[in-house]
Write a protein that holds these residues in place. Structure first.
Motif, PDB file in Angstrom:
ATOM      1  N   LYS A 104       0.991  -1.530  -0.045  1.00 29.03           N
ATOM      2  CA  LYS A 104      -0.157  -0.698  -0.131  1.00 29.03           C
ATOM      3  C   LYS A 104       0.918   1.055  -0.300  1.00 29.03           C
ATOM      4  O   LYS A 104       2.122   1.202   0.297  1.00 29.03           O
ATOM      5  N   MET A 105       0.642   2.320  -0.295  1.00 29.40           N
ATOM      6  CA  MET A 105       1.210   3.382  -0.607  1.00 29.40           C
ATOM      7  C   MET A 105       0.050   4.358   0.564  1.00 29.40           C
ATOM      8  O   MET A 105      -0.979   4.911   0.171  1.00 29.40           O
ATOM      9  N   CYS A 106       0.982   4.708   1.226  1.00 29.71           N
ATOM     10  CA  CYS A 106      -0.252   6.276   2.326  1.00 29.71           C
ATOM     11  C   CYS A 106      -1.135   7.185   1.307  1.00 29.71           C
ATOM     12  O   CYS A 106       0.084   7.879   0.816  1.00 29.71           O
ATOM     13  N   ILE A 107      -2.544   7.162   1.945  1.00 34.18           N
ATOM     14  CA  ILE A 107      -2.848   8.556   0.820  1.00 34.18           C
ATOM     15  C   ILE A 107      -3.090   9.695   0.965  1.00 34.18           C
ATOM     16  O   ILE A 107      -3.456  10.286   0.776  1.00 34.18           O
ATOM     17  N   SER A 108      -2.653   9.448   2.925  1.00 36.61           N
ATOM     18  CA  SER A 108      -2.401  11.068   2.428  1.00 36.61           C
ATOM     19  C   SER A 108      -0.553  11.652   2.254  1.00 36.61           C
ATOM     20  O   SER A 108      -0.666  12.912   1.648  1.00 36.61           O
ATOM     21  N   CYS A 109       0.227  10.657   2.882  1.00 35.94           N
ATOM     22  CA  CYS A 109       1.790  11.809   1.983  1.00 35.94           C
ATOM     23  C   CYS A 109       2.266  10.468   0.562  1.00 35.94           C
ATOM     24  O   CYS A 109       3.655  11.205   0.268  1.00 35.94           O
ATOM     25  N   GLY A 110       1.946   9.662   0.297  1.00 33.38           N
ATOM     26  CA  GLY A 110       2.822   9.085  -0.819  1.00 33.38           C
ATOM     27  C   GLY A 110       3.721   8.354  -0.294  1.00 33.38           C
ATOM     28  O   GLY A 110       4.010   6.790  -1.526  1.00 33.38           O
ATOM     29  N   MET A 111       3.786   7.579   0.372  1.00 32.75           N
ATOM     30  CA  MET A 111       4.554   7.177   1.089  1.00 32.75           C
ATOM     31  C   MET A 111       4.686   5.384   0.891  1.00 32.75           C
ATOM     32  O   MET A 111       3.508   5.091   1.122  1.00 32.75           O
ATOM     33  N   PRO A 112       5.406   4.641  -0.063  1.00 33.33           N
ATOM     34  CA  PRO A 112       4.383   3.776   0.049  1.00 33.33           C
ATOM     35  C   PRO A 112       5.353   2.721   1.316  1.00 33.33           C
ATOM     36  O   PRO A 112       6.032   2.906   2.389  1.00 33.33           O
ATOM     37  N   MET A 113       3.766   2.180   1.971  1.00 32.92           N
ATOM     38  CA  MET A 113       4.538   1.166   3.391  1.00 32.92           C
ATOM     39  C   MET A 113       4.961  -0.291   2.809  1.00 32.92           C
ATOM     40  O   MET A 113       3.637  -1.237   2.815  1.00 32.92           O
ATOM     41  N   THR A 114       5.864  -0.655   3.042  1.00 34.35           N
ATOM     42  CA  THR A 114       6.736  -1.345   3.106  1.00 34.35           C
ATOM     43  C   THR A 114       6.112  -2.776   4.681  1.00 34.35           C
ATOM     44  O   THR A 114       6.500  -3.700   4.171  1.00 34.35           O
ATOM     45  N   SER A 115       6.877  -1.949   5.470  1.00 36.31           N
ATOM     46  CA  SER A 115       6.800  -2.865   6.673  1.00 36.31           C
ATOM     47  C   SER A 115       5.291  -2.687   8.124  1.00 36.31           C
ATOM     48  O   SER A 115       4.664  -1.687   7.602  1.00 36.31           O
TER      49      SER A 115
END
Ligand code: ZN
Length: 79
Positions: free
Chosen positions: A2-13
Motif C-alpha cells: 500500500k501507499m499512504c493516501i496522505s503523503c504517498g510514502m510506500p508502506m512496506t513494513s
C-alpha cells in the motif's frame, strides 16, 4: 503493497503503519499518537516547514509547493 493516501510514502513494513494497524491507508507519519489521520492543514504545515528548511526557501513558497504536492494524493484530491 500500500501507499499512504496522505503523503504517498510506500508502506512496506508493519512498522510504517500507525499503531502497526495494517488496515489503515495512511502511514505513521500522517497519524496522531492515537492513530487517527492528521488533517490536510496539519500535513500542509508540516510539509511546508520541511521544504522551507531543507531547500532553504521562503515559507510562503514552500507552502505553495507543499500544497501542490499534497493535492495530488488520494486523501486530498480536489482540494
Ligand atoms: Zn503518510
Amino acid at each position: 503493497m500500500k501507499m499512504c493516501i496522505s503523503c504517498g510514502m510506500p508502506m512496506t513494513s508493519i512498522s510504517d503503519y500507525p499503531l502497526q494497524d495494517i488496515s489503515k491507508n495512511y502511514c505513521k507519519y500522517c497519524a496522531h499518537a492515537d492513530g487517527t489521520m492528521k488533517t490536510f492543514h496539519e500535513k500542509l504545515t508540516i510539509l511546508s516547514i520541511h521544504y522551507a528548511n531543507h531547500h532553504n526557501i521562503e515559507y510562503e513558497i514552500a507552502k505553495d509547493i507543499a500544497y501542490r504536492v499534497l493535492r495530488k494524493l488520494p486523501a486530498w484530491r480536489g482540494r
